[in-house]
Design a protein around this motif. Sequence first.
Motif, PDB file in Angstrom:
ATOM      1  N   LEU A 160      -1.508  -4.489  -5.052  1.00 19.72           N
ATOM      2  CA  LEU A 160      -0.999  -3.133  -4.862  1.00 19.72           C
ATOM      3  C   LEU A 160      -2.173  -2.164  -4.735  1.00 19.72           C
ATOM      4  O   LEU A 160      -3.087  -2.181  -5.549  1.00 19.72           O
ATOM      5  CB  LEU A 160      -0.123  -2.722  -6.048  1.00 19.72           C
ATOM      6  CG  LEU A 160       0.285  -1.248  -6.138  1.00 19.72           C
ATOM      7  CD1 LEU A 160       1.148  -0.844  -4.955  1.00 19.72           C
ATOM      8  CD2 LEU A 160       0.994  -0.973  -7.462  1.00 19.72           C
ATOM      9  N   LEU A 161      -2.109  -1.309  -3.701  1.00 18.48           N
ATOM     10  CA  LEU A 161      -3.091  -0.246  -3.514  1.00 18.48           C
ATOM     11  C   LEU A 161      -2.360   1.093  -3.516  1.00 18.48           C
ATOM     12  O   LEU A 161      -1.391   1.291  -2.771  1.00 18.48           O
ATOM     13  CB  LEU A 161      -3.847  -0.422  -2.191  1.00 18.48           C
ATOM     14  CG  LEU A 161      -4.777   0.734  -1.788  1.00 18.48           C
ATOM     15  CD1 LEU A 161      -5.907   0.912  -2.811  1.00 18.48           C
ATOM     16  CD2 LEU A 161      -5.353   0.506  -0.392  1.00 18.48           C
ATOM     17  N   LEU A 162      -2.826   2.015  -4.353  1.00 16.81           N
ATOM     18  CA  LEU A 162      -2.300   3.378  -4.414  1.00 16.81           C
ATOM     19  C   LEU A 162      -3.354   4.326  -3.861  1.00 16.81           C
ATOM     20  O   LEU A 162      -4.515   4.280  -4.282  1.00 16.81           O
ATOM     21  CB  LEU A 162      -1.965   3.761  -5.858  1.00 16.81           C
ATOM     22  CG  LEU A 162      -0.957   2.854  -6.580  1.00 16.81           C
ATOM     23  CD1 LEU A 162      -0.971   3.131  -8.076  1.00 16.81           C
ATOM     24  CD2 LEU A 162       0.438   3.030  -6.008  1.00 16.81           C
ATOM     25  N   VAL A 163      -2.961   5.172  -2.908  1.00 13.83           N
ATOM     26  CA  VAL A 163      -3.881   6.108  -2.269  1.00 13.83           C
ATOM     27  C   VAL A 163      -3.296   7.507  -2.393  1.00 13.83           C
ATOM     28  O   VAL A 163      -2.106   7.718  -2.107  1.00 13.83           O
ATOM     29  CB  VAL A 163      -4.090   5.760  -0.780  1.00 13.83           C
ATOM     30  CG1 VAL A 163      -5.098   6.725  -0.152  1.00 13.83           C
ATOM     31  CG2 VAL A 163      -4.548   4.317  -0.613  1.00 13.83           C
ATOM     32  N   HIS A 164      -4.131   8.476  -2.797  1.00 16.83           N
ATOM     33  CA  HIS A 164      -3.630   9.839  -2.982  1.00 16.83           C
ATOM     34  C   HIS A 164      -4.759  10.825  -2.760  1.00 16.83           C
ATOM     35  O   HIS A 164      -5.902  10.568  -3.139  1.00 16.83           O
ATOM     36  CB  HIS A 164      -3.078  10.016  -4.398  1.00 16.83           C
ATOM     37  CG  HIS A 164      -1.976  11.017  -4.501  1.00 16.83           C
ATOM     38  ND1 HIS A 164      -0.648  10.691  -4.409  1.00 16.83           N
ATOM     39  CD2 HIS A 164      -2.009  12.370  -4.690  1.00 16.83           C
ATOM     40  CE1 HIS A 164       0.099  11.767  -4.545  1.00 16.83           C
ATOM     41  NE2 HIS A 164      -0.706  12.805  -4.713  1.00 16.83           N
ATOM     42  N   GLY A 165      -4.444  11.951  -2.120  1.00 18.63           N
ATOM     43  CA  GLY A 165      -5.434  12.984  -1.874  1.00 18.63           C
ATOM     44  C   GLY A 165      -5.522  13.982  -3.014  1.00 18.63           C
ATOM     45  O   GLY A 165      -4.504  14.324  -3.626  1.00 18.63           O
ATOM     46  N   VAL A 197       0.862  -1.182   0.000  1.00 21.72           N
ATOM     47  CA  VAL A 197       0.000   0.000   0.000  1.00 21.72           C
ATOM     48  C   VAL A 197       0.899   1.232   0.000  1.00 21.72           C
ATOM     49  O   VAL A 197       1.732   1.401   0.889  1.00 21.72           O
ATOM     50  CB  VAL A 197      -0.923   0.042   1.232  1.00 21.72           C
ATOM     51  CG1 VAL A 197      -1.819   1.286   1.165  1.00 21.72           C
ATOM     52  CG2 VAL A 197      -1.759  -1.220   1.330  1.00 21.72           C
ATOM     53  N   SER A 198       0.737   2.092  -0.998  1.00 23.23           N
ATOM     54  CA  SER A 198       1.542   3.300  -1.121  1.00 23.23           C
ATOM     55  C   SER A 198       0.628   4.524  -1.079  1.00 23.23           C
ATOM     56  O   SER A 198      -0.279   4.648  -1.902  1.00 23.23           O
ATOM     57  CB  SER A 198       2.332   3.284  -2.435  1.00 23.23           C
ATOM     58  OG  SER A 198       3.100   4.452  -2.580  1.00 23.23           O
ATOM     59  N   VAL A 199       0.868   5.396  -0.092  1.00 22.34           N
ATOM     60  CA  VAL A 199       0.026   6.568   0.128  1.00 22.34           C
ATOM     61  C   VAL A 199       0.844   7.834  -0.154  1.00 22.34           C
ATOM     62  O   VAL A 199       1.921   8.017   0.413  1.00 22.34           O
ATOM     63  CB  VAL A 199      -0.507   6.606   1.572  1.00 22.34           C
ATOM     64  CG1 VAL A 199      -1.459   7.789   1.763  1.00 22.34           C
ATOM     65  CG2 VAL A 199      -1.194   5.295   1.941  1.00 22.34           C
TER      66      VAL A 199
END
Length: 281
Positions: A220-225, A156-158
């Motif tokens: 894979l999880l990509l998280v972005h604001g 998980v990449s934030v």
Amino acid sequence: MLTDDGVPVEAVYEPCTAGFGGSAGARAEPAADTPAIVVAHGFTGSVDRPAVRRAARVFSQRAAVITFSFRGHGRSGGRSTVGDREVLDLAAAVAWARTLGHRRVVTVGFSMGGSVVLRHGALYTDGSEARDAAVRVPVREGRTGEHLGAHSDAVVSVSSPARWYYRGTAPMRRLHWVVTRPSGRLVGRYGFRTRIATEDWDPVPLSPVAAVPLIAPAPLLLVHGDRDPYFPLDHPRMLADAAGEGGSELWLERGMGHAENAADDALLGRIADWATGALPA
């Protein structure tokens, strides 16, 4: 912990609190059946920063948690290379989780830590594929093969950058001043308690966008604001395009700023649910 290139790294282990009402205590089931989440903080963070402790508290309601301070941060030794050799710190933490008995390990990284978990996921594998970890990790990073089992089962990449040397926002221009200028490194040392290496990258490490295609078959999880002041939305979209649709997801969070400081309890809970749900039984 001791990394493969000999840097001492401070780390904290917290057992899963599921079934204890969120209070401290170990989960009744064996460690082998309990997933572990390894948290990689952002630049200038450490294990004792409030945002890191809050993430650990939320994550521990679903899994065991390991937090650690990257080299040059907190009480760890060495100097920060701002995402290069930090992959060795993360490998040591993942390997420690496995020595504690956890067969399933997820890495969750924020900002600089987000780029590190992507690169770690590309360079370290479980040895079942042709991309063996001992071959994939360059010799210059000092890998000795001591940390067998240092691969992650999900990533998980934030708030990660997609590419290096980005200066397109004012916060990133200030960060480059801190990292590259002698006066900036003094500010980093005494203002942010972060000791920064003076050497340039040589060679330049694998970029996040080049790393993501190599993470599969691990989920894979990509998280972005959408209000991230450091990296605009072209960064997560570039990463998602490079990862493809197989086993990867992208969450664009409305109203969210940057990294662990901007991740509220609800988002952290959703990340933990995804992380534990994405793991094989």
